[in-house]
Design a protein around this motif. Sequence first.
Motif, mmCIF file in Angstrom:
data_model
loop_
_atom_site.group_PDB
_atom_site.id
_atom_site.type_symbol
_atom_site.label_atom_id
_atom_site.label_comp_id
_atom_site.label_asym_id
_atom_site.label_seq_id
_atom_site.Cartn_x
_atom_site.Cartn_y
_atom_site.Cartn_z
ATOM 1 N N ILE A 33 -22.320 17.884 66.691
ATOM 2 C CA ILE A 33 -22.257 18.793 67.835
ATOM 3 C C ILE A 33 -20.797 19.194 67.987
ATOM 4 O O ILE A 33 -19.905 18.343 67.877
ATOM 5 C CB ILE A 33 -22.752 18.114 69.124
ATOM 6 N N THR A 34 -20.544 20.456 68.226
ATOM 7 C CA THR A 34 -19.164 20.916 68.345
ATOM 8 C C THR A 34 -18.440 20.196 69.480
ATOM 9 O O THR A 34 -18.959 20.075 70.584
ATOM 10 C CB THR A 34 -19.105 22.434 68.593
ATOM 11 N N SER A 35 -17.244 19.731 69.196
ATOM 12 C CA SER A 35 -16.465 19.016 70.209
ATOM 13 C C SER A 35 -15.756 19.973 71.154
ATOM 14 O O SER A 35 -15.405 19.596 72.275
ATOM 15 C CB SER A 35 -15.423 18.116 69.533
ATOM 16 N N PRO A 37 -15.698 24.078 72.811
ATOM 17 C CA PRO A 37 -16.446 25.327 72.977
ATOM 18 C C PRO A 37 -15.630 26.529 72.523
ATOM 19 O O PRO A 37 -14.432 26.416 72.236
ATOM 20 C CB PRO A 37 -16.697 25.371 74.485
ATOM 21 N N CYS A 53 -17.765 25.970 63.101
ATOM 22 C CA CYS A 53 -18.290 24.754 62.465
ATOM 23 C C CYS A 53 -17.399 24.330 61.304
ATOM 24 O O CYS A 53 -17.048 23.151 61.166
ATOM 25 C CB CYS A 53 -19.708 24.994 61.950
ATOM 26 N N THR A 118 -20.311 14.264 68.011
ATOM 27 C CA THR A 118 -19.418 15.338 67.596
ATOM 28 C C THR A 118 -18.870 15.019 66.211
ATOM 29 O O THR A 118 -19.092 13.927 65.671
ATOM 30 C CB THR A 118 -18.234 15.496 68.558
ATOM 31 N N VAL A 124 -21.620 12.731 73.298
ATOM 32 C CA VAL A 124 -21.536 13.852 74.236
ATOM 33 C C VAL A 124 -22.227 13.470 75.541
ATOM 34 O O VAL A 124 -23.305 12.863 75.527
ATOM 35 C CB VAL A 124 -22.199 15.111 73.632
ATOM 36 N N GLN A 133 -23.540 17.475 80.077
ATOM 37 C CA GLN A 133 -23.329 18.539 79.089
ATOM 38 C C GLN A 133 -24.393 18.483 77.992
ATOM 39 O O GLN A 133 -24.116 18.756 76.829
ATOM 40 C CB GLN A 133 -21.930 18.423 78.474
ATOM 41 N N ILE A 136 -27.476 22.258 74.668
ATOM 42 C CA ILE A 136 -26.872 22.682 73.404
ATOM 43 C C ILE A 136 -27.467 24.036 73.011
ATOM 44 O O ILE A 136 -28.689 24.188 72.917
ATOM 45 C CB ILE A 136 -27.139 21.656 72.281
ATOM 46 N N ASN A 205 -21.918 23.084 78.038
ATOM 47 C CA ASN A 205 -20.491 23.375 77.911
ATOM 48 C C ASN A 205 -20.230 24.289 76.720
ATOM 49 O O ASN A 205 -19.155 24.255 76.130
ATOM 50 C CB ASN A 205 -19.694 22.075 77.755
ATOM 51 N N ARG A 207 -21.603 24.156 73.790
ATOM 52 C CA ARG A 207 -21.644 23.453 72.500
ATOM 53 C C ARG A 207 -22.842 23.913 71.674
ATOM 54 O O ARG A 207 -23.835 24.393 72.208
ATOM 55 C CB ARG A 207 -21.748 21.941 72.712
#
Length: 214
Positions: A33-35, A37, A53, A118, A124, A133, A136, A205, A207
């Motif tokens: 998951i993206t840390s 945004p 990514c 992440t 997360v 948060q 997704i 958030n 993500r």
Amino acid sequence: MTPTLKFALAGACLSVVMAGPAAAQQAPMGFFITSAPLDGGNLGGLAGADRHCQALAAAAGAGNRTWRAYLSTQGAGAVNARDRIGSGPWANARGVVIAASVAELHGTNNLTKQTALTEKGEVVNGRGDTPNQHDILTGSQADGTAFSGEADRTCGNWTKNGEGSAMVGHHDRMGLNTEPPALSWNSSHGSRGCGMEALRATGGNGRFYCFAAN
């Protein structure tokens, strides 16, 4: 050779033999998951999301793989998220496999709050945490395919940061009830808008999921 030296060499060899298989068992990272945004639901389209990514993966030492955002688009030439991410298997930053195939990912997978990490290996925030948060961005149906119809489910194919909406999933598999959508990792509900304030108000958030396609 003295007995002491023989013992030391034997111990060193044993350590190598024991450590070798253990090290080989950890799968390389293929999911996160993206840390950080971007600009709410404006990700710069699929291309911008993919670049994000790739950049995050590279910073985590996994830039040698080809990374794709798990996002669908709508309208003419609609893209299915499930068709973008390769065939698996995919492991998180700690080497835990979250799914062995596309079918397993969209069936009985190993995605939970503890495994949907992440690229830094961080957990997360989910339901019950402050701030929550767990939303997704996916823009996808539960089977990983795109939505039809005119209703915006992708923040204008990931180009809007104001009005609009995006379908989100719950990475922690928790919601207001125990109905399937509330527990879905990729298709729970639409966001209140596409700006960061609206996404945070919904419980997110900005993500999204990233998968290694190779």
